[in-house]
Scaffold this motif. Structure first.
Motif, PDB file in Angstrom:
ATOM      1  N   LEU A   1      23.880  -9.005 -38.705  1.00  0.00           N
ATOM      2  CA  LEU A   1      25.138  -8.941 -39.432  1.00  0.00           C
ATOM      3  C   LEU A   1      24.943  -8.130 -40.702  1.00  0.00           C
ATOM      4  O   LEU A   1      24.052  -8.431 -41.509  1.00  0.00           O
ATOM      5  N   VAL A   2      25.776  -7.094 -40.894  1.00  0.00           N
ATOM      6  CA  VAL A   2      25.630  -6.203 -42.052  1.00  0.00           C
ATOM      7  C   VAL A   2      26.992  -6.052 -42.725  1.00  0.00           C
ATOM      8  O   VAL A   2      27.929  -5.502 -42.131  1.00  0.00           O
ATOM      9  N   GLY A   3      27.107  -6.534 -43.952  1.00  0.00           N
ATOM     10  CA  GLY A   3      28.391  -6.487 -44.636  1.00  0.00           C
ATOM     11  C   GLY A   3      28.294  -5.914 -46.032  1.00  0.00           C
ATOM     12  O   GLY A   3      27.217  -5.871 -46.638  1.00  0.00           O
ATOM     13  N   ALA A   4      29.443  -5.484 -46.566  1.00  0.00           N
ATOM     14  CA  ALA A   4      29.520  -4.987 -47.937  1.00  0.00           C
ATOM     15  C   ALA A   4      30.793  -5.497 -48.584  1.00  0.00           C
ATOM     16  O   ALA A   4      31.856  -5.540 -47.949  1.00  0.00           O
ATOM     17  N   GLY A   5      30.688  -5.893 -49.863  1.00  0.00           N
ATOM     18  CA  GLY A   5      31.862  -6.333 -50.603  1.00  0.00           C
ATOM     19  C   GLY A   5      32.585  -7.479 -49.917  1.00  0.00           C
ATOM     20  O   GLY A   5      31.976  -8.406 -49.386  1.00  0.00           O
ATOM     21  N   ILE A   6      33.914  -7.382 -49.897  1.00  0.00           N
ATOM     22  CA  ILE A   6      34.723  -8.440 -49.289  1.00  0.00           C
ATOM     23  C   ILE A   6      34.561  -8.460 -47.770  1.00  0.00           C
ATOM     24  O   ILE A   6      34.984  -9.403 -47.102  1.00  0.00           O
ATOM     25  N   GLY A   7      33.895  -7.436 -47.216  1.00  0.00           N
ATOM     26  CA  GLY A   7      33.620  -7.413 -45.787  1.00  0.00           C
ATOM     27  C   GLY A   7      32.670  -8.494 -45.327  1.00  0.00           C
ATOM     28  O   GLY A   7      32.432  -8.649 -44.123  1.00  0.00           O
ATOM     29  N   ILE A   8      32.151  -9.267 -46.261  1.00  0.00           N
ATOM     30  CA  ILE A   8      31.275 -10.382 -45.883  1.00  0.00           C
ATOM     31  C   ILE A   8      32.045 -11.509 -45.202  1.00  0.00           C
ATOM     32  O   ILE A   8      31.470 -12.340 -44.502  1.00  0.00           O
ATOM     33  N   THR A   9      33.364 -11.555 -45.368  1.00  0.00           N
ATOM     34  CA  THR A   9      34.123 -12.740 -44.940  1.00  0.00           C
ATOM     35  C   THR A   9      34.017 -13.053 -43.448  1.00  0.00           C
ATOM     36  O   THR A   9      33.723 -14.197 -43.093  1.00  0.00           O
ATOM     37  N   PRO A  10      34.233 -12.118 -42.523  1.00  0.00           N
ATOM     38  CA  PRO A  10      34.098 -12.496 -41.115  1.00  0.00           C
ATOM     39  C   PRO A  10      32.643 -12.753 -40.728  1.00  0.00           C
ATOM     40  O   PRO A  10      32.362 -13.539 -39.813  1.00  0.00           O
ATOM     41  N   LEU A  11      31.705 -12.125 -41.436  1.00  0.00           N
ATOM     42  CA  LEU A  11      30.296 -12.310 -41.128  1.00  0.00           C
ATOM     43  C   LEU A  11      29.813 -13.687 -41.554  1.00  0.00           C
ATOM     44  O   LEU A  11      28.906 -14.256 -40.935  1.00  0.00           O
ATOM     45  N   LEU A  12      30.396 -14.245 -42.615  1.00  0.00           N
ATOM     46  CA  LEU A  12      30.087 -15.620 -43.010  1.00  0.00           C
ATOM     47  C   LEU A  12      30.462 -16.582 -41.889  1.00  0.00           C
ATOM     48  O   LEU A  12      29.718 -17.508 -41.565  1.00  0.00           O
ATOM     49  N   SER A  13      31.613 -16.341 -41.282  1.00  0.00           N
ATOM     50  CA  SER A  13      32.044 -17.163 -40.150  1.00  0.00           C
ATOM     51  C   SER A  13      31.058 -17.047 -38.997  1.00  0.00           C
ATOM     52  O   SER A  13      30.703 -18.037 -38.358  1.00  0.00           O
ATOM     53  N   HIS A  14      30.600 -15.829 -38.708  1.00  0.00           N
ATOM     54  CA  HIS A  14      29.596 -15.624 -37.661  1.00  0.00           C
ATOM     55  C   HIS A  14      28.317 -16.399 -37.972  1.00  0.00           C
ATOM     56  O   HIS A  14      27.781 -17.122 -37.133  1.00  0.00           O
ATOM     57  N   LEU A  15      27.809 -16.215 -39.195  1.00  0.00           N
ATOM     58  CA  LEU A  15      26.556 -16.869 -39.565  1.00  0.00           C
ATOM     59  C   LEU A  15      26.668 -18.382 -39.474  1.00  0.00           C
ATOM     60  O   LEU A  15      25.744 -19.055 -38.991  1.00  0.00           O
TER      61      LEU A  15
END
Length: 332
Positions: free
Chosen positions: A123-137
């Motif tokens: 999972l690779v995110g930047a800025g507010i793009g972390i939001t769906p990746l938090l759900s994944h994690l």
């Protein structure tokens, strides 16, 4: 029109500058429907304060996905057009909500789900793009799946940093500059086991760089998944024309005007909801002989997009030929 659910704001968190995190619950206190990790909630945004018409904006869900007591979203404050920005004003509306305010939404839906057959998830995110990746994690930790997350953000502007630390531990790497990210990813992408899937979300340029590096290192496109923010940052596109079956008029669609808006201005009724390429409500059929379609939605799968026989009128456009002409024949 899709079914709606009523929600009430139960908590507001403005700890991170420019980012508002909302907790939304059922007005009667009941549990809410479970959802697929990576899902978004589409909130109905009323007209007003620089928003010429009602809209529906999609925001990634960050909280627990299994039998949740509430839905949680985090929204970056973007300047609306009325303040000299390019956004439609939905984020400004969210930043104006307070505890006790009622909102309506469509139930969660996903265009960015984890691939459960993957051997590992990067999972690779930047800025507010972390939001769906938090759900994944959160889901990967719950089910004991192999996963790691890399998060790029400006110092003091990272969303959910403490939560990510507590949830992921040494599975999570925090980075503060693009150069460091490139070096880190070059190593990670070259050293993943067969069957690993890559998921990325963030600004368009950031995702382009991640995908380009993965492609350079031989990752097949079927193992690379993107979650764009939506259409507020889309370019205005090239002008084209359109004719609706049963209507002899040829309509012009200027740059900066969506096909949906052009059809509505001409008196056609097109079912729609989000106007962001997310919900799938404004799908129209495209007749053979039309120009190729530039698909910019988050709803259609790649096979359907490749067929070129339909599009989402709110975001997709016609691709001009070498002579600059582009035309669509559509059926509503």
């Amino acid at each position: 029109m899709s079914a709606r659910i009523d929600l009430v704001v139960t908590a507001v968190d403005d700890a991170v500058p420019g980012i508002r995190s909302l907790t939304l619950g059922s007005p009667d206190g009941e549990r809410l429907a479970s959802f697929t990790p990576g899902s978004h909630l589409v909130l109905d945004v009323p007209a007003g304060e620089g928003r010429p018409r009602p809209a529906a904006n999609a925001y990634s869900l960050t909280g627990e996905s299994v039998d949740p007591r509430h839905y949680a979203i985090s929204v970056l404050r973007c300047a609306p057009a009325s303040e000299g920005g390019t956004a439609g004003g939905g984020s400004a509306w969210v930043h104006g909500l307070a505890v006790g305010d009622r909102v309506t939404a469509t139930p969660p839906r996903s265009a960015f789900a984890p691939v459960h057959l993957a051997t590992r998830h990067l999972l690779v995110g930047a800025g507010i793009g972390i939001t769906p990746l938090l759900s994944h994690l959160r889901s990967h930790v719950r089910w004991g799946r192999e996963a790691e997350l890399v998060y790029l953000f400006r110092d003091g502007h990272g969303a959910h940093v403490d939560e990510l630390k507590e949830l992921g531990g040494d599975r999570v790497t925090f980075l503060a500059d693009r150069a460091g990210l490139a070096e880190d990813l070059a190593v990670r992408l070259a050293d993943q086991p067969i069957g690993t899937h890559l998921y990325t979300c963030g600004p368009a340029g950031f995702m382009d760089a991640v995908v380009a590096l993965a492609t350079e290192l031989g990752w097949p496109s079927s193992r690379v998944h993107l979650e764009p923010f939506g259409v507020e940052a889309l370019d205005p596109g090239e002008p084209f024309s359109v004719r609706v079956a049963g209507d002899d008029r040829v309509l012009d669609v200027p740059a900066g005007t969506s096909l949906l808006e052009a059809l509505e201005d001409a008196g056609h009724v097109v079912p729609n909801l989000c106007r962001q390429g997310v919900c799938g409500e404004c799908r129209v059929d495209v007749a053979p002989g039309s120009s190729p379609v530039l698909h910019r939605d988050l709803f259609l799968d790649e096979e359907t997009k490749g067929a070129g026989d339909c599009l989402m009128a709110c975001v997709s456009r016609a691709v001009p030929a070498a002579d600059g002409r582009a035309h669509l024949e559509v059926t509503l």
